[in-house]
Design an enzyme around this catalytic site. Structure first.
Site, mmCIF file in Angstrom:
data_model
loop_
_atom_site.group_PDB
_atom_site.id
_atom_site.type_symbol
_atom_site.label_atom_id
_atom_site.label_comp_id
_atom_site.label_asym_id
_atom_site.label_seq_id
_atom_site.Cartn_x
_atom_site.Cartn_y
_atom_site.Cartn_z
ATOM 1 N N ARG A 19 1.890 11.260 12.451
ATOM 2 C CA ARG A 19 2.647 10.397 11.427
ATOM 3 C C ARG A 19 2.832 10.947 10.111
ATOM 4 O O ARG A 19 2.447 12.022 9.664
ATOM 5 C CB ARG A 19 1.613 8.980 11.250
ATOM 6 C CG ARG A 19 0.459 9.319 10.900
ATOM 7 C CD ARG A 19 -0.267 7.879 10.736
ATOM 8 N NE ARG A 19 -1.617 7.887 10.070
ATOM 9 C CZ ARG A 19 -3.031 7.678 11.207
ATOM 10 N NH1 ARG A 19 -2.503 7.732 12.345
ATOM 11 N NH2 ARG A 19 -3.990 7.980 10.285
ATOM 12 N N SER B 213 4.100 4.908 7.435
ATOM 13 C CA SER B 213 4.807 5.716 6.231
ATOM 14 C C SER B 213 5.588 6.903 6.600
ATOM 15 O O SER B 213 5.710 7.557 7.735
ATOM 16 C CB SER B 213 3.428 6.493 5.411
ATOM 17 O OG SER B 213 2.768 5.303 4.841
ATOM 18 N N GLU C 102 -3.544 13.083 6.011
ATOM 19 C CA GLU C 102 -2.585 12.208 5.724
ATOM 20 C C GLU C 102 -1.471 12.484 4.791
ATOM 21 O O GLU C 102 -1.714 13.076 3.643
ATOM 22 C CB GLU C 102 -3.071 10.598 5.514
ATOM 23 C CG GLU C 102 -4.289 10.536 6.431
ATOM 24 C CD GLU C 102 -4.651 9.123 6.730
ATOM 25 O OE1 GLU C 102 -3.974 8.580 7.894
ATOM 26 O OE2 GLU C 102 -5.366 8.591 5.934
ATOM 27 N N TRP D 177 0.982 -1.177 -0.153
ATOM 28 C CA TRP D 177 0.036 0.328 0.049
ATOM 29 C C TRP D 177 0.916 1.245 0.022
ATOM 30 O O TRP D 177 1.710 1.249 -0.873
ATOM 31 C CB TRP D 177 -1.172 -0.020 0.917
ATOM 32 C CG TRP D 177 -0.870 -0.047 2.632
ATOM 33 C CD1 TRP D 177 -0.979 1.205 3.395
ATOM 34 C CD2 TRP D 177 -0.476 -1.317 3.314
ATOM 35 N NE1 TRP D 177 -0.544 0.583 4.854
ATOM 36 C CE2 TRP D 177 -0.401 -0.903 4.666
ATOM 37 C CE3 TRP D 177 0.268 -2.360 3.145
ATOM 38 C CZ2 TRP D 177 0.216 -1.304 5.684
ATOM 39 C CZ3 TRP D 177 0.433 -3.142 4.067
ATOM 40 C CH2 TRP D 177 0.587 -2.791 5.350
ATOM 41 N N ASP D 178 0.661 2.126 1.181
ATOM 42 C CA ASP D 178 1.353 3.457 0.944
ATOM 43 C C ASP D 178 2.794 3.228 0.241
ATOM 44 O O ASP D 178 3.715 2.603 0.860
ATOM 45 C CB ASP D 178 1.433 4.139 2.366
ATOM 46 C CG ASP D 178 0.328 4.468 2.960
ATOM 47 O OD1 ASP D 178 -0.754 3.813 2.495
ATOM 48 O OD2 ASP D 178 0.258 5.364 3.689
HETATM 49 C C1 FRU Z 1 -2.502 6.189 4.821
HETATM 50 C C2 FRU Z 1 -2.117 5.619 6.234
HETATM 51 C C3 FRU Z 1 -0.961 6.325 6.632
HETATM 52 C C4 FRU Z 1 -0.260 5.342 7.736
HETATM 53 C C5 FRU Z 1 -0.415 4.066 7.096
HETATM 54 C C6 FRU Z 1 -0.697 2.963 8.049
HETATM 55 O O1 FRU Z 1 -2.896 4.986 3.959
HETATM 56 O O2 FRU Z 1 -3.091 5.515 6.990
HETATM 57 O O3 FRU Z 1 -1.351 7.661 7.508
HETATM 58 O O4 FRU Z 1 1.084 5.784 7.742
HETATM 59 O O5 FRU Z 1 -1.861 4.191 6.189
HETATM 60 O O6 FRU Z 1 -0.920 1.944 7.293
#
Ligand code: FRU
Length: 482
Positions: free
Chosen positions: A235, A152, A329, A74-75
Site C-alpha cells: 500500500r 493512503s 508505511e 487520519w492519514d
Molecule cells: C497508516 C496506515 C496506512 C494505510 C492506512 C489505513 O496509518 O496503516 O498504511 O494506508 O493507515 O487506514
C-alpha cells in the site's frame, strides 16, 4: 566510534548510490535499530519519556480541537508536483485525508475498514491558527474506486487542471470484518490511480471526471501477496521524479519481503553487526531463540513505463527491515541539497507493535539518507528514529486501542507522519492520554541535515505549530483566475 555500554555498534552504511534498477536493497539492521535503545535513558521514572527531546514530538494538549465533527480524519497528504512541492491551485491549498463517518455506529478503531479519501481546502493566505479547513466531502463518487475501501496514497497536479490520485484500493470480503475490525477473510490490496480534474472557483475546490486504473498487484517474489500471508502489506504509493534520472517517474510504497509467512530466515546482513562486536547476536541465535524472521517490512520501488503513468514495473525494494520490523508505511522520498550535493531522504512511519523480537522503538517517523533513490541508506541519528511520540521504551510495547496505564499517556498521541518541505511534519491524533483523536495534530518542525534530525522547539509554542498546518510553497494559477 564508541558504543553505548552493553550495546553493539550500528552497521557501517556507505550511502553510495546504485542504479535504481540494480539488485541492491539497503538493510535497516538489528544493529542499527538497537541504537534506539542505546540512545534511550534506562533510568527515567516509569511512564516518562525515555528518548532524547531531539527525536520526541512535543506533547499534544488533551483538549485538542476536532477538525471536523462528521468524519474522523487520519492519514493526510498535500496536492504536490513530482518534486514534493506543495501546490497552491488558483489561490487554494488542498489536502487529502483518509476519512470515516463518525456517526455510522462503528468505533474509531474500525475506521480502516470504512476508509474513504476525503479532501479539504482553504485560502492560501489563510491564518493557519484561526481559519478552518473546509471539508469538500469524498473525493470519488460512491462505488467508483477499485476496491471497496480507499487507503493512503498521494496526489499530483499534472498538466492544466488534471490530477493523478495514487491510492491503495483495499477490498474487504467479509462484512462482519468491516464492522468488527479485523480477523476475517484477508483483504485484497492493489495500488491504483485515478486521473481526474480539479476545479477552483471563488467558493472553493471541486473534482470530477475520475478514471480509475489498476497499477500494481504484489508479485509474490519481490513483494509478498495475500496467498503467502493474509497479513501482508502492499500500500501507500508515493510518486516522484529523480533529477539523476530525468524523464522517469518512480513510486515508493509499503511492502513485505516476498515468500510464505514464516519461510524467511534472518541473515547476517539483516543483523548487520561489525566483525568481532562483543554485543553481536549470531544468525543461529536469532533464528533459534526468537521469532524475528516473521517481521519482513520493505519499502518498494516501481518505475513508470509510459508517460500516462498507467503502466508500471516493479524494481527490487530500496530498503528492507527483515528481522527488525514488519511495517514501513507511507514511504516518501525527499531530496535536499547539502553542500552542493543532492541527498535523498527516505521517510517512513512505523509502530511499536510491529517490531521484531528483541527490538524496541516508538510509534513515529523513521528516516534514512543516501546519495540516490537506491543507495546504501544510512539510518538517521544512526538508529533510523527521526521523531517518535513520547514513550518510556523501558516498558513493553502495546497498542493504541489498549495502552498500558503505567506507560506515558502520549505514547500513541500521533501517527502517520508526513514530512513536508521545510521539515514541517504533519500527523494525526490517535490517543492523547485516553482521549481518542481522528483529527490532525499540531504540525511540528524537524530540522534535518547530514543524517541528523532535531525537533525545532522554537517553532510555534514549545515546538507545536498550528493544528493541521500544511502550507503550500508553489503557486499554480492565481486567485481569481478561475
Ligand atoms: C497508516 C496506515 C496506512 C494505510 C492506512 C489505513 O496509518 O496503516 O498504511 O494506508 O493507515 O487506514
Amino acid at each position: 566510534p564508541a558504543s553505548t555500554p552493553g550495546f553493539p555498534l550500528p552497521t557501517v552504511h556507505t550511502q553510495q548510490a546504485y542504479d535504481p534498477a540494480a539488485d541492491f536493497t539497503s538493510k535497516w539492521t538489528r544493529a542499527d535499530a538497537k541504537q534506539i535503545m542505546a540512545q534511550s535513558n534506562p533510568n527515567v521514572a516509569p511512564g516518562q519519556n525515555s528518548m532524547s527531546p531531539n527525536v520526541t514530538m512535543p506533547e499534544i494538549p488533551k483538549d485538542f480541537p476536532a477538525m471536523n465533527d462528521d468524519v474522523w480524519v487520519w492519514d493526510t497528504w498535500s496536492l504536490t508536483d513530482e518534486n514534493a512541492n506543495q501546490i497552491s491551485y488558483k489561490g487554494w491549498d488542498v489536502i487529502f485525508s483518509l476519512v470515516a463517518d463518525r456517526h455510522a455506529g462503528y468505533g474509531f478503531d474500525q475506521r480502516h475498514w470504512n476508509a474513504r479519501i476525503g479532501y479539504f481546502f482553504r485560502k492560501t493566505n489563510a491564518d493557519p491558527a484561526k481559519d478552518k479547513w473546509n471539508y469538500g466531502g469524498h473525493l470519488f463518487l460512491d462505488n467508483t474506486s477499485i476496491g471497496n475501501t480507499e487507503w493512503s496514497g498521494s496526489t499530483r497536479l499534472m498538466q492544466g487542471n488534471k490530477i493523478n490520485v495514487f491510492y491503495t484500493a483495499t477490498t474487504f470480503y467479509d462484512v462482519a470484518e468491516r464492522n468488527a475490525g479485523g480477523g476475517g477473510i484477508a483483504p485484497d490490496a492493489v495500488i491504483a490511480k485515478a486521473l481526474g480534474n480539479i476545479h477552483a472557483t471563488k467558493d472553493g475546490v471541486t473534482f470530477d471526471g475520475f478514471q480509475h486504473t489498476k497499477l500494481l498487484e504484489p508479485d509474490g517474489k519481490l513483494y509478498q501477496n495475500k496467498a503467502q500471508n493474509p497479513g501482508f502489506a502492499f500500500r501507500d504509493p508515493y510518486t516522484f521524479a529523480d533529477p539523476a534520472h530525468p524523464g522517469k517517474t518512480f513510486m515508493v510504497f509499503e511492502g513485505n519481503t516476498g515468500g510464505n509467512r514464516g519461510a524467511y530466515k534472518c541473515k547476517q546482513e539483516d543483523l548487520g553487526y561489525r566483525p568481532g562486536d562483543p554485543h553481536a547476536e549470531t544468525v543461529d541465535q536469532v533464528n533459534s531463540t526468537t521469532g524475528a524472521w516473521y517481521q519482513t517490512a520493505n519499502v518498494g520501488l516501481a518505475v513508470a513505463d509510459n508517460k500516462d503513468l498507467t503502466k508500471w514495473s516493479f524494481l527490487p525494494p530500496i530498503l528492507s527491515a527483515n528481522c527488525v520490523n514488519d511495517q514501513t508505511e507511507r514511504p516518501q522520498i525527499y531530496i535536499q541539497n547539502e553542500n552542493g550535493k543532492n541527498k535523498y531522504y527516505l521517510f517512513t512511519i512505523s509502530h511499536q507493535f510491529t517490531y521484531a523480537d528483541g527490538m524496541r522503538g516508538p510509534d513515529g517517523v523513521y528516516g534514512f539518507v543516501g546519495d540516490g533513490v537506491r543507495s546504501d541508506y544510512q539510518p538517521v541519528n544512526n538508529s533510523g528514529l527521526a521523531l517518535g511520540s513520547p514513550t518510556d521504551l523501558n516498558m513493553p510495547a502495546n497498542a493504541p486501542e489498549g495502552p498500558d496505564p503505567r506507560q506515558n499517556g502520549r505514547q500513541f498521541q500521533a501517527y502517520s507522519h508526513y514530512v513536508q518541505p521545510g521539515g514541517l511534519v504533519q500527523s494525526f491524533i490517535d490517543n492523547v492520554d485516553g482521549v481518542r483523536g481522528g483529527s490532525l495534530s499540531p504540525t511540528v518542525k524537524m530540522n534535518f541535515k547530514a543524517g541528523v534530525t532535531q525537533v525545532d522547539r522554537s517553532f510555534g509554542k514549545n515546538g507545536l505549530g498550528p493544528f493541521g498546518y500544511l502550507p503550500t510553497n508553489k503557486r499554480v494559477g492565481g486567485e481569481g483566475l478561475y
